[in-house]
Design an enzyme around this catalytic site. Structure first.
Site, PDB file in Angstrom:
ATOM      1  N   HIS A 184       0.912  -1.244  -0.056  1.00 32.38           N
ATOM      2  CA  HIS A 184       0.000  -0.160   0.081  1.00 32.38           C
ATOM      3  C   HIS A 184       0.697   1.306  -0.119  1.00 32.38           C
ATOM      4  CE1 HIS A 184      -4.013  -1.668   1.407  1.00 32.38           C
ATOM      5  NE2 HIS A 184      -3.569  -2.548   0.728  1.00 32.38           N
ATOM      6  N   TYR A 204      -8.682   5.296   8.120  1.00 27.35           N
ATOM      7  CA  TYR A 204      -8.759   5.501   9.459  1.00 27.35           C
ATOM      8  C   TYR A 204      -9.775   6.934   9.676  1.00 27.35           C
ATOM      9  CZ  TYR A 204      -4.709   3.078  10.785  1.00 27.35           C
ATOM     10  OH  TYR A 204      -3.583   1.941  10.905  1.00 27.35           O
ATOM     11  N   PRO A 247      -3.303  -0.230  19.180  1.00 27.39           N
ATOM     12  CA  PRO A 247      -3.287  -0.565  17.791  1.00 27.39           C
ATOM     13  C   PRO A 247      -3.227   0.361  16.794  1.00 27.39           C
ATOM     14  CG  PRO A 247      -5.316  -1.538  18.818  1.00 27.39           C
ATOM     15  CD  PRO A 247      -4.476  -1.161  19.730  1.00 27.39           C
ATOM     16  N   LYS A 261       1.638  -0.589  15.258  1.00 28.68           N
ATOM     17  CA  LYS A 261       3.133  -0.675  15.429  1.00 28.68           C
ATOM     18  C   LYS A 261       3.621  -1.820  16.391  1.00 28.68           C
ATOM     19  CE  LYS A 261       4.709   2.618  13.406  1.00 28.68           C
ATOM     20  NZ  LYS A 261       5.124   2.350  12.273  1.00 28.68           N
ATOM     21  N   TYR A 292       4.449   6.051  10.283  1.00 23.04           N
ATOM     22  CA  TYR A 292       3.489   4.975   9.947  1.00 23.04           C
ATOM     23  C   TYR A 292       4.414   4.121   9.154  1.00 23.04           C
ATOM     24  CZ  TYR A 292      -0.768   2.668   9.107  1.00 23.04           C
ATOM     25  OH  TYR A 292      -1.784   1.530   9.122  1.00 23.04           O
TER      26      TYR A 292
HETATM   27  P1  RFL Z   1       2.993 -12.406  21.193  1.00 24.81           P
HETATM   28  O1  RFL Z   1       2.423 -12.412  20.132  1.00 24.81           O
HETATM   29  O2  RFL Z   1       1.848 -12.113  22.461  1.00 24.81           O
HETATM   30  O3  RFL Z   1       3.921 -13.825  21.722  1.00 24.81           O
HETATM   31  C1  RFL Z   1       4.122 -14.067  23.093  1.00 24.81           C
HETATM   32  C2  RFL Z   1       4.111 -15.656  23.092  1.00 24.81           C
HETATM   33  O4  RFL Z   1       4.608 -16.078  24.508  1.00 24.81           O
HETATM   34  C3  RFL Z   1       3.634 -17.131  24.729  1.00 24.81           C
HETATM   35  N1  RFL Z   1       3.768 -17.179  26.282  1.00 24.81           N
HETATM   36  C4  RFL Z   1       4.468 -18.184  26.997  1.00 24.81           C
HETATM   37  N2  RFL Z   1       5.392 -18.994  26.625  1.00 24.81           N
HETATM   38  C5  RFL Z   1       6.041 -19.757  27.654  1.00 24.81           C
HETATM   39  N3  RFL Z   1       5.724 -19.846  28.757  1.00 24.81           N
HETATM   40  C6  RFL Z   1       4.859 -18.762  29.246  1.00 24.81           C
HETATM   41  N4  RFL Z   1       4.468 -18.737  30.715  1.00 24.81           N
HETATM   42  C7  RFL Z   1       4.263 -17.981  28.357  1.00 24.81           C
HETATM   43  N5  RFL Z   1       3.406 -16.905  28.364  1.00 24.81           N
HETATM   44  C8  RFL Z   1       2.992 -16.426  27.300  1.00 24.81           C
HETATM   45  C9  RFL Z   1       2.336 -16.715  24.350  1.00 24.81           C
HETATM   46  O5  RFL Z   1       1.461 -18.023  24.110  1.00 24.81           O
HETATM   47  C10 RFL Z   1       2.712 -16.450  22.899  1.00 24.81           C
HETATM   48  O6  RFL Z   1       2.479 -17.125  21.923  1.00 24.81           O
HETATM   49  O7  RFL Z   1       4.038 -11.267  21.391  1.00 24.81           O
HETATM   50  P2  RFL Z   1       5.266 -10.807  20.279  1.00 24.81           P
HETATM   51  O8  RFL Z   1       5.848 -12.278  19.866  1.00 24.81           O
HETATM   52  O9  RFL Z   1       6.047  -9.925  21.017  1.00 24.81           O
HETATM   53  O10 RFL Z   1       4.604  -9.989  19.184  1.00 24.81           O
HETATM   54  C11 RFL Z   1       3.819  -8.916  19.310  1.00 24.81           C
HETATM   55  C12 RFL Z   1       2.602  -8.797  18.495  1.00 24.81           C
HETATM   56  O11 RFL Z   1       1.808 -10.089  18.690  1.00 24.81           O
HETATM   57  C13 RFL Z   1       1.545  -7.791  18.974  1.00 24.81           C
HETATM   58  O12 RFL Z   1       2.452  -6.494  19.396  1.00 24.81           O
HETATM   59  C14 RFL Z   1       0.709  -7.441  18.311  1.00 24.81           C
HETATM   60  O13 RFL Z   1      -0.197  -8.524  17.693  1.00 24.81           O
HETATM   61  C15 RFL Z   1      -0.336  -6.502  18.864  1.00 24.81           C
HETATM   62  N6  RFL Z   1      -1.783  -6.477  18.442  1.00 24.81           N
HETATM   63  C16 RFL Z   1      -2.131  -5.890  17.328  1.00 24.81           C
HETATM   64  N7  RFL Z   1      -1.240  -5.126  16.716  1.00 24.81           N
HETATM   65  C17 RFL Z   1      -1.467  -4.333  15.461  1.00 24.81           C
HETATM   66  O14 RFL Z   1      -0.792  -3.614  15.154  1.00 24.81           O
HETATM   67  N8  RFL Z   1      -2.793  -4.499  15.264  1.00 24.81           N
HETATM   68  C18 RFL Z   1      -3.960  -5.461  15.826  1.00 24.81           C
HETATM   69  O15 RFL Z   1      -4.832  -5.528  15.189  1.00 24.81           O
HETATM   70  C19 RFL Z   1      -3.517  -6.147  16.866  1.00 24.81           C
HETATM   71  N9  RFL Z   1      -4.358  -7.045  17.341  1.00 24.81           N
HETATM   72  C20 RFL Z   1      -2.615  -7.410  19.217  1.00 24.81           C
HETATM   73  C21 RFL Z   1      -3.936  -7.359  18.626  1.00 24.81           C
HETATM   74  C22 RFL Z   1      -2.420  -8.084  20.342  1.00 24.81           C
HETATM   75  C23 RFL Z   1      -3.445  -8.687  20.995  1.00 24.81           C
HETATM   76  N10 RFL Z   1      -2.902  -9.541  22.409  1.00 24.81           N
HETATM   77  C24 RFL Z   1      -1.525  -9.418  22.836  1.00 24.81           C
HETATM   78  C25 RFL Z   1      -3.951  -9.437  23.310  1.00 24.81           C
HETATM   79  C26 RFL Z   1      -4.750  -8.493  19.289  1.00 24.81           C
HETATM   80  C27 RFL Z   1      -4.642  -9.136  20.405  1.00 24.81           C
HETATM   81  C28 RFL Z   1      -5.452 -10.012  21.054  1.00 24.81           C
HETATM   82  C1  PHB Z   2      -5.337  -4.793  10.961  1.00 19.54           C
HETATM   83  O1  PHB Z   2      -5.571  -4.781   9.935  1.00 19.54           O
HETATM   84  O2  PHB Z   2      -5.475  -5.535  11.974  1.00 19.54           O
HETATM   85  C2  PHB Z   2      -4.811  -3.305  11.920  1.00 19.54           C
HETATM   86  C3  PHB Z   2      -4.299  -2.505  10.703  1.00 19.54           C
HETATM   87  C4  PHB Z   2      -4.014  -1.119  11.181  1.00 19.54           C
HETATM   88  C5  PHB Z   2      -4.037  -0.845  12.382  1.00 19.54           C
HETATM   89  C6  PHB Z   2      -4.508  -1.768  13.639  1.00 19.54           C
HETATM   90  C7  PHB Z   2      -4.858  -3.109  12.827  1.00 19.54           C
HETATM   91  O3  PHB Z   2      -3.772   0.333  12.826  1.00 19.54           O
END
Ligand code: RFL
Ligand code: PHB
Length: 387
Positions: free
Chosen positions: A72, A198, A291, A295, A381
């Site tokens: 994009h 957005y 979110p 980032k 961004y």
């Molecule tokens: P993760 O992906 O949370 O992975 C951490 C892993 O550690 C495991 N874990 C354990 N393992 C062993 N022993 C233990 N005691 C443990 N406790 C936990 C977990 O099961 C998991 O597999 O962290 P990581 O790798 O740092 O990655 C970061 C990203 O995942 C995160 O920043 C983003 O996904 C944030 N986030 C979102 N970001 C966006 O930009 N857009 C989104 O739409 C978005 N949706 C989200 C999200 C984060 C969420 N979380 C953490 C609740 C939606 C959710 C539900």
């Molecule tokens: C998503 O596609 O899940 C998404 C994209 C942009 C954002 C947050 C989430 O700022």
């Protein structure tokens, strides 16, 4: 069991770190509390910034991303009566890619760089302040296990034990909790837009994102404590249509079957330092962003790129310089992204306060009409270079 780097957590941070280390000839073992199927199907972030794509490509993980992901040039920013496109490529020479975290996770699992032990329980970190740290856990069969390592990487997200393994007197935390959450849906319908929208609206923020030409991802600002039972699909689509401006200037939002629905609370959180003795924190284990700036995943990738370099120099070359600088260097990017995510969140979410509303509109008019304002948003961004 003994390895060079014990990695706690098989999310994107943990798996990418094991991959980068393996490419440098460093052995690691990843411990994960969930099952492989659960980890591979979690629906989370969707946008990769320019540097993340470059890093994944350089690490040999770019093939499917470039074939199936979508580049994009920018985003749309809108408020009632106005929609503006910001072209990041024109503004900064950098683009972003739509490629779900789920897909990044699948590519990392397929690359199978290190041993991943799934379904562990009672993970505990020990002696992280010494040069003989180790992790204990219970394996899927119920047996007590011990993993010794030269270094432990805490990549266990916001609920894992690594963060708290830093002694209380040696750590500081910073937090901002927001008064709203996002209600997110995944829908089997072609996106009604070519790039993300957005939208600021007096009734609350809305975001139209996507995963592919046939799958849309959309979000609505909702109050904290929102119960999904109060949001049947028809109500969600009606609210999205209103906030995203359905019917205005011929633009329409096409609804479709909802395949996933969830409510995500929002907060900003940073724990410093990101290193204590032989324990290094990366990704959500050290910091959480709301979110709105897209980032979270990108920061996790930037952390482990830096950590991979630092551990390679430390364990292969015996040079501690990068490891000693890891926390300070990583935190510069973390705070920049924390500020950007807070700024995007406060600019776009309705607070109910009329003074806030006027400031938001003024800010939106500025970033969509001034080259300086637009470039600042675009630079943050699309992301700054990692190293
Ligand atoms: P993760 O992906 O949370 O992975 C951490 C892993 O550690 C495991 N874990 C354990 N393992 C062993 N022993 C233990 N005691 C443990 N406790 C936990 C977990 O099961 C998991 O597999 O962290 P990581 O790798 O740092 O990655 C970061 C990203 O995942 C995160 O920043 C983003 O996904 C944030 N986030 C979102 N970001 C966006 O930009 N857009 C989104 O739409 C978005 N949706 C989200 C999200 C984060 C969420 N979380 C953490 C609740 C939606 C959710 C539900
Ligand atoms: C998503 O596609 O899940 C998404 C994209 C942009 C954002 C947050 C989430 O700022």
């Amino acid at each position: 069991m003994r390895t060079e780097v014990a990695i706690v957590g098989a999310g994107p941070a943990g798996l990418l770190l094991s991959h980068l280390l393996a490419r440098a000839g460093i052995e690691s073992v990843v411990l994960e509390t969930r099952s492989q199927e659960y980890v591979a199907s979690r629906i989370r972030a969707g946008i990769l910034e320019h540097s993340s794509v470059e890093l994944l490509t350089a690490a040999g993980l770019g093939e499917r991303l470039r074939a199936e992901g979508h580049e994009h040039r920018g985003i749309y920013l809108q408020w009632p009566g106005e929609r503006h496109h910001l072209d990041f490529v024109d503004l900064t020479g950098r683009s972003v890619w739509v490629y779900g975290q789920t897909e990044v996770q699948k590519d990392l699992v397929a690359a199978r760089a290190a041993e991943v032990v799934y379904d562990v329980a009672d993970t505990r970190l020990h002696d992280v302040g010494t040069d003989r740290p180790y992790v204990t856990y219970t394996d899927a069969g119920g047996a007590a296990r011990r993993l010794d390592a030269a270094v432990i990487a805490g990549c266990d997200g916001s609920f894992g034990p690594s963060r708290a393994a830093v002694p209380e007197a040696a750590r500081q935390t910073f937090e901002r909790v927001y008064p709203h959450s996002w209600l997110g849906i995944l829908a089997d319908v072609a996106p009604s837009t070519d790039e993300l929208i957005y939208a600021r609206h007096p009734d609350g923020f809305a975001l139209h994102s996507m995963r592919s030409p046939t799958v849309s991802r959309l979000y609505l600002q909702v109050p904290n404590g929102t119960d999904l039972a109060d949001w049947p699909d028809a109500r969600i689509w009606d609210e999205l249509a209103k906030r995203l401006g359905h019917g205005r200037d011929g633009w329409t939002l096409t609804p479709g079957p909802v395949t996933d629905k969830s409510v995500l609370p929002m907060r900003s959180f940073v724990q410093t330092p990101m290193r204590y003795g032989r324990l290094f924190l990366a990704g959500d284990a050290a910091h959480i962003v709301p979110p709105t700036g897209a980032k979270g995943l990108n920061l996790a990738i930037a952390d482990v790129a830096r950590l991979g370099d630092a551990l390679t120099a430390l364990l292969r070359g015996g040079d501690p310089t990068l490891a000693d600088r890891y926390s300070d260097d990583a935190l510069r990017r973390v705070w920049r992204c924390t500020h950007f995510s807070w700024w995007m969140t406060t600019m776009l979410h309705a607070s109910g306060d009329p003074f806030d509303a006027q400031l938001q509109l003024s800010q939106l008019r500025w970033v969509t009409s001034s080259a300086a304002g637009a470039t600042g948003l675009a630079e943050n961004y699309a992301g700054l270079p990692i190293r």
